[in-house]
Scaffold this active site. Structure first.
Site, mmCIF file in Angstrom:
data_model
loop_
_atom_site.group_PDB
_atom_site.id
_atom_site.type_symbol
_atom_site.label_atom_id
_atom_site.label_comp_id
_atom_site.label_asym_id
_atom_site.label_seq_id
_atom_site.Cartn_x
_atom_site.Cartn_y
_atom_site.Cartn_z
ATOM 1 N N GLY A 6 -43.979 5.334 19.247
ATOM 2 C CA GLY A 6 -44.016 6.548 19.425
ATOM 3 C C GLY A 6 -44.350 6.616 18.606
ATOM 4 C CB CYS A 7 -44.282 11.101 17.774
ATOM 5 S SG CYS A 7 -44.354 12.094 16.737
ATOM 6 C CG PHE A 8 -47.355 9.300 13.027
ATOM 7 C CD1 PHE A 8 -46.893 10.434 12.834
ATOM 8 C CD2 PHE A 8 -48.518 8.062 12.816
ATOM 9 C CE1 PHE A 8 -48.207 11.670 13.180
ATOM 10 C CE2 PHE A 8 -49.556 9.391 13.158
ATOM 11 C CZ PHE A 8 -49.507 10.339 13.436
#
Length: 190
Positions: free
Chosen positions: A20-22
């Site tokens: 997902g989002c870092f």
């Protein structure tokens, strides 16, 4: 530095993970004992030197990742993977929550045969435990070139804890990690 000093230096390893989002992964891994650095970036695509704007289109093939430098004498690769599988959903193909696209896929980029073996073991254990009602779709592939993300993405949660996405998405994942893995939290974050 003399030879005896070199022997006293820890042999650091890398773990490269996409889930997902870092920003979410970075916020968690920065708080783990034995982690020396966490760099948000991109990996697994075809375009050289990808930008955030290009990766967000999904057309480059890159995943948002964190590249973690860690001391295996303090925290193991297996520990890092166990955290990874708690803080994201490894059963959703190409999305996490409201983040959709191949750039948000669940992926472990391995840096050695040993890491690949451990990753496959952990996934097999998850499947066997039936903790998830759907199959784990996490990719396990050899690490390609890692591209650091732009500077404004580094230490994002630390710099913007009150930003809407950070409050709604990052903070709950961080809280989940802190509740389940208290023994692995670095002293400065306890």
């Amino acid at each position: 530095m003399n030879e005896s000093d070199d022997k006293n230096q820890p042999q650091l390893e890398r773990a490269t993970l996409g889930g997902g989002c870092f920003w979410c992964l970075e916020a968690v891994y920065q708080q783990i004992s034995g982690v020396k650095s966490v760099v948000s970036g991109y990996a697994g695509g075809a375009q050289p030197k990808p930008s955030y704007e290009a990766v967000c289109t999904g057309a480059t093939g890159h995943a948002e990742i964190v590249d973690v430098l860690f001391d295996p004498q303090i925290v193991s690769f297996r520990d890092l993977l166990e955290i990874f599988f708690v803080i994201h959903d490894p059963t959703t193909l190409n999305y996490q929550g409201n983040d959709h696209g191949t750039q948000y896929r669940s992926v472990i980029f391995t840096h050695s045969e040993e890491q690949a073996n451990i990753a496959h073991e952990v996934v097999a254990e998850l499947e066997q435990s039936q903790i998830y009602s759907s199959p784990v779709v996490t990719q396990i592939v050899t690490a390609p070139t890692i591209f650091p993300a732009e500077d404004y993405h580094q230490n994002y949660f630390q710099q913007h804890p009150n930003q809407g996405y950070c409050m709604a998405v990052v903070a709950p994942k961080l809280a989940k990690f802190r509740a389940k893995f208290k023994a692995l939290i670095a002293p400065q974050y306890s």
